[in-house]
Design a protein around this motif. Structure first.
Motif, PDB file in Angstrom:
ATOM      1  N   UNK A 493       0.860  -1.188   0.000  1.00 19.20           N
ATOM      2  CA  UNK A 493       0.000   0.000   0.000  1.00 19.20           C
ATOM      3  C   UNK A 493       0.895   1.236   0.000  1.00 19.20           C
ATOM      4  N   UNK A 494       0.664   2.134  -0.941  1.00 20.10           N
ATOM      5  CA  UNK A 494       1.490   3.329  -1.062  1.00 20.10           C
ATOM      6  C   UNK A 494       0.844   4.490  -0.304  1.00 20.10           C
ATOM      7  N   UNK A 529      -5.202  -3.861  -5.991  1.00 18.35           N
ATOM      8  CA  UNK A 529      -6.198  -4.919  -5.969  1.00 18.35           C
ATOM      9  C   UNK A 529      -5.821  -6.052  -6.916  1.00 18.35           C
ATOM     10  N   UNK A 530      -4.923  -5.782  -7.841  1.00 18.03           N
ATOM     11  CA  UNK A 530      -4.389  -6.800  -8.736  1.00 18.03           C
ATOM     12  C   UNK A 530      -3.034  -6.303  -9.197  1.00 18.03           C
ATOM     13  N   UNK A 531      -2.394  -7.074 -10.066  1.00 20.47           N
ATOM     14  CA  UNK A 531      -1.093  -6.654 -10.569  1.00 20.47           C
ATOM     15  C   UNK A 531      -1.200  -5.436 -11.476  1.00 20.47           C
ATOM     16  N   UNK A 532      -2.407  -5.127 -11.950  1.00 21.52           N
ATOM     17  CA  UNK A 532      -2.555  -4.039 -12.912  1.00 21.52           C
ATOM     18  C   UNK A 532      -3.504  -2.947 -12.437  1.00 21.52           C
ATOM     19  N   UNK A 533      -4.234  -3.193 -11.376  1.00 18.69           N
ATOM     20  CA  UNK A 533      -5.241  -2.243 -10.915  1.00 18.69           C
ATOM     21  C   UNK A 533      -4.883  -1.728  -9.528  1.00 18.69           C
ATOM     22  N   UNK A 534      -4.966  -0.407  -9.389  1.00 14.65           N
ATOM     23  CA  UNK A 534      -4.723   0.223  -8.096  1.00 14.65           C
ATOM     24  C   UNK A 534      -5.864   1.186  -7.805  1.00 14.65           C
ATOM     25  N   UNK A 575     -10.042   6.993  -6.353  1.00 12.05           N
ATOM     26  CA  UNK A 575      -9.639   6.896  -7.751  1.00 12.05           C
ATOM     27  C   UNK A 575      -9.212   5.495  -8.122  1.00 12.05           C
ATOM     28  N   UNK A 576      -9.199   5.247  -9.417  1.00 12.87           N
ATOM     29  CA  UNK A 576      -8.760   3.964  -9.963  1.00 12.87           C
ATOM     30  C   UNK A 576      -8.088   4.226 -11.294  1.00 12.87           C
ATOM     31  N   UNK A 595     -10.379   6.848 -13.368  1.00 16.41           N
ATOM     32  CA  UNK A 595     -11.602   7.305 -12.711  1.00 16.41           C
ATOM     33  C   UNK A 595     -11.208   8.002 -11.421  1.00 16.41           C
ATOM     34  N   UNK A 596     -11.625   9.254 -11.281  1.00 15.25           N
ATOM     35  CA  UNK A 596     -11.335  10.028 -10.086  1.00 15.25           C
ATOM     36  C   UNK A 596     -12.640  10.550  -9.482  1.00 15.25           C
TER      37      UNK A 596
END
Length: 767
Positions: A493-494, A529-534, A575-576, A595-596
């Motif tokens: 988690x950043x 949430x996955x290797x490509x989605x934050x 955001x995503x 998406x913000x």
């Protein structure tokens, strides 16, 4: 040093004897063995005497022989420090007479314009020609030939190099290379002989090398290079092999240069062979009982033309699939079964999975600054686990995406003495991660602006980011201090912290002293949430002051009268993001989504603001790209309060609907100010093509576009007939001073109150 008078028994060894000894020949004058009483050295000016004594195979008290004398001469000449060496016998004393090589005092170049002087000096020093080094005529000749060879790589075939050696005091020399570069040899003609299936023009368009054009001064594609020609021949071969011509061959290549060495003609002779259609695909060998899953990976399709790239892709997919099951050394061979009579081919893939292995140890190499843990925490392949090529590739990509390294490579090595273990070595080449930038930009909307920043993406090798940015323009001024800890928790988690101070001034047809001043701070956490989605979650606090009286737009005046000059906001952010483009600056394929959401939950404001962006790029060919961008923004006032006017969306200009002045779409204030609205839509379609004359260079491209969109204020109904639209052409260039974008548009759907600006550009800013 003067040699004392020799005794009557003095026996000189002449130079001929020395050379004979050096060449392993018997000297003409033999010396009877004797016991050495002393060794003297004469002729030294700079070389330390210890260097000479260390090279001699005898010492005082040893028995001197001719064989030892020959060995001494060979050893002294091998040092490269001496021009001549003689051994003279004076009784029982050996006198070593030295003539040192001159030392290079200076290396200079006259007439060399094509190459940087400092680069040439460094290159020559690597081969032994440099200031402070012993001069060797053979090395000077070698350097001269190397210079000529380098000029050949730049198509300067008439280049001449003359070496001048100038002796100076203290046995030193100046070395000067005088260069007559001549004219660049340009490609006058490229011919492809034997092509029948495709026109010669079509094939020439696949090549990077070209004949002269009005932009080849920039691309230099009309300069011949053997390496470039070889690359073009491979491109030509791939073009045929991917269109069914399985037996295509380049039979010969002729490169002819004119007598004046200024023009070059290239002729490529090809044998196309016949075109083959794939009639079937067969798998042979061991597929671990998972034949159906492997068949699903086959790219070749029966009934379609043979494609070499599909064969290679299938082999890679098979090897990767075997790697997913722990088989690190799987072999997949391809064998075509050709039916020349009918122009058909059966593709046969033969697999040998070899043996299954697991990873014993993961080593990290090449990181002198970045800590090991920064690299290791990106790895998804673990030690003492089965080898998984999918996880290894993902790990390599994650390390590469950090942006701290020029290159990242993962090598697999078998563990000696075992047949089921491998070690992985991650080798990185670090690059500077600090960035100090001072720059200026100009856009048609905001005029002249100055920007400065100091950033460190990998501060102290910890993987953390720290940055300070400053930006000024006519309507926007910003100072931002940011820090990011990408691994605030061990789970990845950043945490981001932002402190900012912004001043903005809505575009208006009237002057005035008004401005919006917004200091604030925010904290944001990124949860993978996955290797490509934050997903990003955050909270901020900011204060917006509506200052000034002269020229203040009426909407802002009314808002200030109702809610006061200062508005305190405490927004929550959600955001995503997912970026699957092949490049952020010059994308040709892939998808980007963002998406913000911003929710004002406390303070003087209550609102919800959301923005969604979608981009998609399709490679129509290796030269043409179609891109689409869609963006929707929406804002609502909550809890009976009006939507904050300073949170409005703006439209018009680059990034939204071109052909309309920047920020001028949407409701117009009664004072003539463009204050935006709480809803926005814009859609952009672009077709990118290479700029004529630059080949496949994607940093300089032309584009044709169609834009549509608008901004709506509260109470306005969104209707299709209120959309503005334009079409036009433009130029995109990643220039040395920053990304540049020019566009010329013609609004074909507009209204009388719209402010038209057909020509628009930006430079020195990001897209």
């Amino acid at each position: 040093m003067r040699l004392p008078a020799r005794s009557p028994g003095f026996k000189p060894l002449c130079i001929a004897a020395a050379i004979a000894a050096f060449l392993h020949l018997e000297p003409a004058f033999a010396v009877e063995p004797f016991v050495l009483k002393d060794i003297r050295v004469e002729g030294l000016q700079r070389t330390d005497a210890g260097t000479v004594f260390a090279s001699l195979p005898f010492r005082v008290g040893d028995t001197y022989t001719d064989e030892k004398g020959s060995s001494a001469l060979r050893a002294l000449f091998a040092t490269g420090l001496f021009k001549d060496v003689r051994l003279e016998i004076d009784g029982n004393v050996v006198v070593v007479v030295i003539e040192e090589r001159p030392v290079i005092a200076n290396v200079d170049f006259v007439g060399a314009k094509e190459f940087d002087k400092d680069m040439l000096i460094k290159a020559l020093k690597d081969i032994g020609i440099g200031e402070g080094l012993p001069f060797d005529r053979a090395l000077a000749d070698r350097a001269e030939q190397e210079l000529k060879r380098q000029y050949l790589t730049r198509s300067l075939y008439g280049a001449e190099v003359v070496t001048t050696i100038t002796p100076i005091e203290r046995n030193r020399v100046n070395v000067t290379f005088t260069v007559m570069e001549g004219e660049v040899a340009k490609i006058k003609e490229i011919r492809i002989v034997g092509a029948q299936a495709f026109s010669e023009r079509t094939l020439l368009n696949q090549l990077d090398l070209t004949t002269g054009g009005y932009l080849t001064w920039y691309t230099k594609s009309d300069r011949y290079s053997r390496a470039k020609l070889n690359a073009d021949l491979e491109t030509l071969r791939a073009y045929y092999l991917n269109r069914g011509y399985l037996e295509f061959a380049i039979t010969s290549t002729q490169v002819a240069i004119s007598p004046d060495k200024e023009t070059i003609s290239i002729t490529v002779n090809v044998d196309e062979g016949q075109r083959y259609i794939v009639t079937g695909v067969r798998l042979e060998g061991d597929y671990l009982g998972k034949d159906d899953s492997f068949k699903a990976l086959v790219k070749l399709k029966p009934g379609e033309a043979y494609k070499a790239e599909d064969v290679a892709a299938t082999q890679r997919a098979f090897v990767d699939r075997f790697g997913n099951f722990g088989y690190a050394f799987a072999r997949v061979d391809f064998r075509p079964e050709i039916d020349r009579a009918n122009g058909q081919v059966v593709a046969v893939f033969s697999a040998q999975p070899q043996r299954r292995v697991y990873v014993r140890r993961i080593n990290v190499a090449g990181n002198s600054r970045t800590r090991d843990e920064v690299i290791r925490r990106e790895f998804r392949q673990f030690e003492s686990s089965w080898y998984d090529s999918r996880k290894i590739k993902l790990s390599r990509d994650r390390v590469d995406r950090l942006g701290y390294f020029k290159s990242v490579n993962v090598d697999t090595a078998e563990v000696p003495g075992t047949n089921d273990q491998v070690d992985l070595t991650v080798t990185v080449e670090e690059r500077p991660t600090g960035n100090l930038m001072l720059g200026a930009g100009y856009s048609s909307a905001e005029k002249f602006s100055v920007s400065a920043s100091i950033k460190q993406d990998n501060i102290f090798g910890s993987g953390n980011y720290l940055g300070l940015e400053l930006n000024t323009s006519k309507t926007n001024r910003t100072i931002v201090l940011s820090t990011v800890d990408p691994y605030f928790t061990e789970d990845g988690i950043s945490r981001s912290l932002d402190f900012y101070y912004r001043t903005t001034k809505p575009l208006s047809t009237q002057g005035g002293d008004y401005e919006l001043v917004t200091p604030g701070a925010a904290i944001r956490f990124g949860v993978p949430f996955s290797e490509f989605d934050t997903v990003f979650l955050g909270v901020g606090v900011e204060s917006t002051d509506i200052k000034g009286t002269t020229g203040l737009p009426n909407n802002y005046l009314l808002y200030r009268e109702q809610f006061g000059e200062r508005s305190l906001s405490i927004p929550l952010t959600l955001g995503w993001a997912r970026d699957g483009r092949d490049s952020a600056l010059v994308p040709t394929s892939g998808r980007y989504q963002r998406l913000n959401g911003e929710w004002g939950v406390a303070g003087d404001t209550r609102y919800l603001r959301a923005n969604y962006q979608y981009q998609q790029y399709w490679p129509l060919s290796n030269r043409f790209t179609l891109g689409f961008n869609g963006e929707v923004g929406w804002g609502w006032g909550l809890s009976g309060k009006a939507y904050p006017i300073f949170k409005n969306f703006f439209g018009g200009g680059l990034g939204t609907v071109r052909g309309f002045a920047q920020g001028t779409l949407g409701p117009l204030d009664i004072t003539g100010a463009y204050t935006g609205g709480n809803r926005r839509m814009n859609f952009n379609t672009e077709l990118y093509v290479p700029f004529p004359g630059v080949g496949n260079d994607k940093t300089l491209r032309l584009f044709a576009y169609v834009d549509a969109g608008n901004v709506w204020g509260e109470g306005e109904q969104i209707k299709a007939d209120s959309l503005r639209a334009s079409a036009g052409i433009g130029l995109s260039w990643i220039s040395p001073v920053g990304p540049l974008k020019l566009s010329y548009g013609n609004p074909f759907r507009k209204f009388p109150e719209d402010k038209i600006e057909r020509f628009q550009f930006q430079i020195g800013t990001s897209f």
